[in-house]
Scaffold this motif. Structure first.
Motif, PDB file in Angstrom:
ATOM      1  N   GLU A   3       0.850  -1.195   0.000  1.00 41.77           N
ATOM      2  CA  GLU A   3       0.000   0.000   0.000  1.00 41.77           C
ATOM      3  C   GLU A   3       0.886   1.245   0.000  1.00 41.77           C
ATOM      4  N   LEU A   5       0.748   5.302   0.239  1.00 45.07           N
ATOM      5  CA  LEU A   5      -0.014   6.514   0.525  1.00 45.07           C
ATOM      6  C   LEU A   5       0.683   7.691  -0.142  1.00 45.07           C
ATOM      7  N   ARG A   6      -0.097   8.719  -0.422  1.00 42.00           N
ATOM      8  CA  ARG A   6       0.445   9.929  -1.043  1.00 42.00           C
ATOM      9  C   ARG A   6       0.003  11.144  -0.240  1.00 42.00           C
ATOM     10  N   TYR A   7       0.977  11.954   0.158  1.00 40.35           N
ATOM     11  CA  TYR A   7       0.715  13.149   0.956  1.00 40.35           C
ATOM     12  C   TYR A   7       1.428  14.357   0.342  1.00 40.35           C
ATOM     13  N   ALA A  81       0.842  10.677   8.531  1.00 41.44           N
ATOM     14  CA  ALA A  81       0.119   9.455   8.177  1.00 41.44           C
ATOM     15  C   ALA A  81       0.002   8.507   9.373  1.00 41.44           C
ATOM     16  N   PRO A 269      -3.444  14.418   2.829  1.00 43.34           N
ATOM     17  CA  PRO A 269      -3.471  13.356   1.822  1.00 43.34           C
ATOM     18  C   PRO A 269      -3.764  13.903   0.424  1.00 43.34           C
TER      19      PRO A 269
END
Length: 272
Positions: A3, A5-7, A81, A269
């Motif tokens: 997985e 995530l993009r922030y 996150a 996010p």
């Protein structure tokens, strides 16, 4: 499946700041796989948590081209996150404590900073690659190499116009930086007593320019303190990314008696 995530770090708007990839569970991923993920994500850095124990979180950072020892904006993104609280990141540069408040604002404390002189040959090569000359420099902020987890030459522009007109030789600067072990180039313009406009070329990461650079911000705070340009209890405001259309706001805090430099900012996010 991993997985990712993009922030957007150092912004409260996902259209601003510096995008970072975040992998909260990278246990078992090889170096080659982490580098491939960073290249697929395409951001200037992606952070990977490769282990957890009572001593903290083992965190590594990859650009699309190579691993880097420390990355401030990906640290801020990863901490946000993880959620509010206190965290310790064990990076290749050393331990970096990070706290996150309920509003999603993170504050990291860098490893001990250092400032070194830049030899004349290195200075000349750097100016040539940037397509700057001596008249473009603000000599009140001397050219040095600053460190707070990664190494960044600091050059001050004599005008905001000079800073805005970034047009460097990508391959020449990349080659020079690789030979010297530099991560980004910290280009600054002093806009006020405690306010600086900054830009950071990052060709060694495969990125023309970084929209927000927390590691360079920490190094710059150490530079200003070491040279006596600001006091030991200063709060500094760095404006970055405006020239790219991705405004980023970084707060640098110097605390008396504390060797490390604090760097603070928000992260949000990125949808999709």
């Amino acid at each position: 499946m991993t997985e990712i995530l993009r922030y957007a770090a150092f912004s409260d708007d996902p259209k601003g700041g510096n995008p970072a990839g975040v992998v909260l569970d990278a246990t078992g991923l090889s170096d080659e796989r982490m580098l491939a993920i960073a290249a697929e994500v395409g951001y200037s850095e992606t952070a990977f948590i490769t282990g957890r124990d009572e001593g903290g979180l083992r965190v590594r950072y990859f650009s699309p081209l190579a691993e880097v020892p420390f990355c401030g904006h990906a640290t801020v993104a990863t901490a946000v996150a993880l959620g509010p609280g206190d965290h310790v990141f064990r990076t290749n540069a050393g331990e970096v404590p990070v706290s996150v408040d309920d509003a999603g604002r993170a504050t990291l404390t860098s490893v001990d900073p250092a400032v070194d002189d830049l030899d004349e040959a290195g200075r000349a090569a750097l100016l040539a690659a940037l397509r700057w000359d001596a008249a473009d420099l603000d000599e009140s902020l001397p050219v040095k190499v600053a460190y707070a987890g990664a190494r960044h030459p600091v050059l001050a522009a004599s005008s905001r116009r000079r800073l805005a007109a970034l047009d460097y030789d990508f391959e020449a600067l990349k080659t020079l930086m690789e030979s010297r072990g530099w991560t980004t180039i910290q280009l600054v313009f002093r806009a006020g007593e405690d306010t600086f406009d900054v830009r950071d070329p990052f060709p060694v990461g495969g990125v023309y320019e970084d929209p927000a650079t927390g590691a360079a911000a920490a190094a710059f705070g150490g530079y200003l303190r070491a040279l006596g340009i600001v006091g030991g209890d200063a709060v500094l405001h760095l404006r970055q990314g405006d020239d790219l259309g991705r405004p980023s706001r970084i707060t640098v805090t110097l605390v008396p008696g504390e060797a490390g430099v604090r760097v603070s900012g928000q992260a949000v996010p990125i949808a999709g």
